[in-house]
Structure formats: structure tokens, C-alpha cells
Scaffold this active site. Structure first.
Site, mmCIF file in Angstrom:
data_model
loop_
_atom_site.group_PDB
_atom_site.id
_atom_site.type_symbol
_atom_site.label_atom_id
_atom_site.label_comp_id
_atom_site.label_asym_id
_atom_site.label_seq_id
_atom_site.Cartn_x
_atom_site.Cartn_y
_atom_site.Cartn_z
ATOM 1 N N CYS A 79 0.796 -0.901 -0.093
ATOM 2 C CA CYS A 79 0.024 -0.084 -0.044
ATOM 3 C C CYS A 79 1.001 1.221 -0.038
ATOM 4 C CB CYS A 79 -0.998 -0.014 1.108
ATOM 5 S SG CYS A 79 -2.542 1.178 0.827
ATOM 6 N N HIS A 176 -4.045 -4.420 -0.223
ATOM 7 C CA HIS A 176 -3.538 -5.282 1.116
ATOM 8 C C HIS A 176 -3.651 -6.783 0.925
ATOM 9 C CE1 HIS A 176 -3.214 -1.664 3.483
ATOM 10 N NE2 HIS A 176 -3.978 -1.382 2.595
ATOM 11 N N GLU A 178 -2.734 -9.021 2.816
ATOM 12 C CA GLU A 178 -3.152 -9.465 4.122
ATOM 13 C C GLU A 178 -4.672 -9.511 4.311
ATOM 14 O OE1 GLU A 178 -2.019 -6.529 3.551
ATOM 15 O OE2 GLU A 178 -2.447 -5.163 5.256
#
Lengths: 194, 251
Positions: A79, A176, A178
Site C-alpha cells: 500500500c 492489501h 493480508e
């Protein structure tokens, strides 16, 4: 050992949880010595480009991150952490980025678009694609073709932009991984095991 | 293109899910972690946890819940309820949630939006706005709809966006709990005002309602009771939306 750069910009918890889920050991690194000691570095980040670069400089971490990158060890920016790897951003035009790669980030200006680009968009690689979770208002319009890469992911928000890349020991994703479900976790693992 | 999001909402009381979710094979239907995992597996794009008991005395319980959820699911989630100052939000974000929802406290003290946006970034500030239809337009209400405010919906939305809200969760108190569909007029008007994403809330009962909300300009649909009580799954909902030409994340 994977180091997660801790410079006061963003929540490291989600990333740590994802790495733990993937069975990858990690530690937070917030000093030049700690950065030197890890084999691999993740540079996360949310918020403002100018503020983040200031935080890096305040923590005397700019040179260590640059040294880490030139040492050839793998560096992954996520990011805003990816944005910082480049030359700069219109978000803070007067603040130079780390300059590891050529390119500047631009704002989404199309008045019909929702900004930030928030939510799930498809990322297309040459041989695969999948949905990833994005939150950002600035984007890298294109990859500088003078720089060789080993993989480029493109997404669209009104126009195409660079969503992920690998170039030598440097990698980055604007989204992202994750927070991008199973597909994101798989990608994260790949990006941390080459 | 950014896909339209389906966001299940879980009501939390003392760290437990209330309003009995009717899932089969669930050992503990009140466990937020088990439910969150289930919704994630079904294809939910995001989750919202609304802590209806929130207050300082329950803060630790809520934080522990957020920590457990964050280890179990890898999609974004928002926690709302009783957030009064940036420190409250900080505790939740550190525990691992991605966004924090604020509502009444932001109306009482709009600087809360600015504070949070400056400290944590706009991306984690979800402004929840409750509105009621009046003769002269939509009016912002607070305290679960009990207190009417001076704000017209449109003015408050612009003010919140200016102060750095990252997203708006718009609930029509007239439609909430009705399962009769979202307030499309409110959504249209809000969507015209806003550049930041808009989440429709209040009134979802069937797939058609989400479709209408998206066509009215919403970027995401909050779905609550119908998923819990009407036997509709996120997966089935997304299949129906997809058939209607709405781009959703495949389950």
C-alpha cells in the site's frame, strides 16, 4: 527472519496475523540495526505520503531501508509502503520518496469516480488474476519500461494502474494482500518465499 | 472496476453475537469468531461488528473479541459502537480491526472525524449516519434514532467528507428492521453528494433490495437480519446479483 518495518505508519497487527496464519516467522524492526539483521523486509504503511516519509526520516530509517534494498535482500512494500519505494507522489509533491524505482504517484481525478478507491478490484497478472482489497487515492499510472520486471499486476479504477510488481529483489502491491482473503494470502506467501 | 460489496453486520453484546444467527453445524452461534469465519468462507467482502453494549466497562471485552477475530479472518472488518474519542478507536485498531465506525459522538463533536482521520488515516474512519425522512427532506438522528439533530442529511454528509471521513454507512431508521428494502431516495441523494464510498443500511430483506441499492448509487450493502433469519446466504445473494449484471467478488 522477516522484518516488518515499524515506523509509526499503520497497523502492523493484521500483517503479523496473516504471516502467523501462513506459518511465517516475523518480527517488528524499528531501528537501523534491526533492519540490518533481517533477511527480508516488509514495508507496510497507511496514511499520508509526506507524513510517512517524515516518519521514516525521523526514525533515521531512510538510509537503512535504502541500504537493505541495494544489498539485494528482498523488500516488499505494501500500500503506502509500496508508494514510498518510488520517486514521489502528488500527495506531497515537495517530499522525495525513497527513489528505489522510477515513477510518481498521481491522484484519481475523474469526478465520476469514488475516491478513495476502496474495495475489491481484479488484479490481472500475465498468467493469473484474482480479487484484491484496495484502499488508496493515489496510483502509479504505468511501469517504467526501462526497468526490467518479473511480474506486473494491473488493476482498474476508471483507468489502469500498477497494482503489484516484482523487479529483482524489490516487490510491491498497492492492495492489501493480508486483507484479500485466501487469494491474497496465497499471493503474500509467494511474495515472501521467492 | 471496484466490485459492489456485501457486508454482513453482527450485533455484539458483551463479546457475544446476539439476534441468533441460524447457521447449521455451528457449535456456538454466539461466538463472533466462529460466525466471522463462516461469513468469510461464504464470500462476505467485509464485516461490521456493532457493539450495542459499548461503554467503558465493556471496552476490554470488545478489544479481546477484536483480537480474536483479527487472527481468524483475512478480510477487512469494522468495529462500531460507543467510540467517543480517538483513543477508543486506537485501542480497536491496535487490536487488529481495519476501520472504526463512529456515529452520535461525531455529530456531537465533529472534530472527532478530523482527529481520527489525522491520526489513523481516512481509510479507517467509517461515519455511520442515521436518518429519518421528514416533510422537508432527510434529518440526521442520533442515540439509536431517539434524538433528532439540527443537521439535514446532505449538509452533514458534506461536512463529514470535508473533515476526512473515509466512508459513509447510511442507515434509514424508517426502513431499519423492516426487511422491505433500503431507502433508495436517501441513497440517491447521498450518493450524489459524496465522493467517498457509500454503504447502504437498513431494510435489507432479499437480493432485489441490494440490487436496487447499488443502482441507486451505493457501493456496498450492509445485510443483517435477513441473513440471520431468512435463510439467505451471502453466496446465494452474490449469485443472484451477478446474474443481474452486478460485479461482485466471486465466492
Amino acid at each position: 527472519m522477516i522484518g516488518i518495518l515499524d515506523y509509526g505508519c499503520g497497523n502492523l497487527r493484521s500483517l503479523e496475523n496473516a504471516l502467523e496464519f501462513l506459518g511465517l516467522e516475523s518480527c517488528r524492526v524499528g531501528t537501523p540495526e534491526a533492519i540490518k539483521a533481517v533477511d527480508r523486509l516488509i514495508q507496510p504503511g497507511v496514511g499520508h505520503f509526506g507524513y510517512a516519509m517524515t516518519q521514516l526520516r525521523k526514525g533515521k530509517l531512510e538510509d537503512p531501508v535504502q541500504d537493505f534494498a541495494t544489498s539485494g535482500r528482498p523488500l516488499l512494500g505494501i500500500c503506502l509502503g509500496m508508494q514510498l519505494m518510488f520517486q514521489g507522489s502528488e500527495e506531497a509533491p515537495e517530499v522525495p520518496g525513497l527513489g528505489l524505482l522510477p515513477g510518481r504517484f498521481e491522484p484519481f481525478t475523474d469526478p465520476t469516480l469514488k475516491v478513495p478507491h476502496m474495495g475489491w478490484s481484479t488484479v490481472e497478472f500475465q498468467d493469473t488474476e484474482g480479487p484484491a482489497y484496495f484502499v488508496h487515492s493515489f496510483f502509479l499510472p504505468e511501469w517504467n519500461l526501462n526497468v526490467p520486471h518479473q511480474g506486473l499486476g494491473i488493476a482498474q479504477h476508471g483507468r489502469p494502474f500498477v497494482a503489484a510488481f516484482r523487479s529483482g529483489n524489490l516487490a510491491g502491491c498497492q492492495f492489501h494482500p493480508e486483507k484479500s482473503g485466501i487469494w491474497g494470502l496465497k499471493l503474500l506467501k509467494e511474495m515472501l518465499t521467492w | 472496476m471496484v466490485m459492489k460489496r456485501i457486508i454482513p453486520c453482527l450485533d455484539i453484546r458483551n463479546g457475544r453475537v446476539v439476534k441468533g444467527v441460524q447457521f447449521l453445524n455451528l457449535k456456538d452461534s454466539g461466538d463472533p469468531v466462529e460466525l466471522a469465519t463462516r461469513y468469510d468462507a461464504e464470500g462476505a467482502d467485509e464485516l461490521v461488528f456493532l457493539d450495542i453494549t459499548a461503554g467503558t466497562e465493556n471496552r476490554d471485552t470488545a478489544v479481546r473479541m477484536v483480537e480474536r477475530v483479527a487472527k481468524a479472518i483475512f478480510i477487512p472488518f469494522t468495529v462500531g459502537g460507543g467510540i467517543r474519542k480517538a483513543e477508543d478507536a486506537d485501542a480497536m485498531l491496535l487490536a487488529g480491526c481495519d476501520k472504526v465506525g463512529i456515529n452520535s459522538a461525531a455529530v456531537r463533536r465533529p472534530e472527532l472525524i478530523t482527529d481520527m482521520a489525522n491520526r489513523f488515516g481516512s481509510q479507517c474512519v467509517v461515519l455511520a449516519v442515521d436518518v429519518r425522512r421528514k416533510a422537508n427532506g432527510y434529518r440526521v438522528v442520533v442515540d439509536a434514532g431517539r434524538t433528532e439533530t439540527e443537521w439535514a442529511m446532505e449538509d452533514w454528509l458534506l461536512e463529514a467528507q470535508r473533515r476526512g471521513a473515509g466512508e459513509v454507512l447510511l442507515t434509514s431508521m424508517d426502513q431499519d428492521g423492516s426487511n422491505a428494502g433500503y431507502d433508495l431516495e436517501a441513497l440517491r441523494s447521498a450518493s450524489n453528494q459524496l465522493r467517498i464510498p457509500l454503504i447502504a443500511s437498513g431494510g435489507f430483506g432479499e437480493a432485489r433490495h441490494a440490487l436496487e441499492a447499488f443502482r441507486a448509487g451505493a457501493d456496498a450493502a450492509l445485510v443483517a437480519s435477513a441473513l440471520h433469519t431468512c435463510g439467505l446466504t451471502v453466496k446465494r445473494l452474490k449469485e443472484q446479483l451477478s446474474k443481474e449484471g452486478i460485479e461482485v467478488r466471486p465466492c
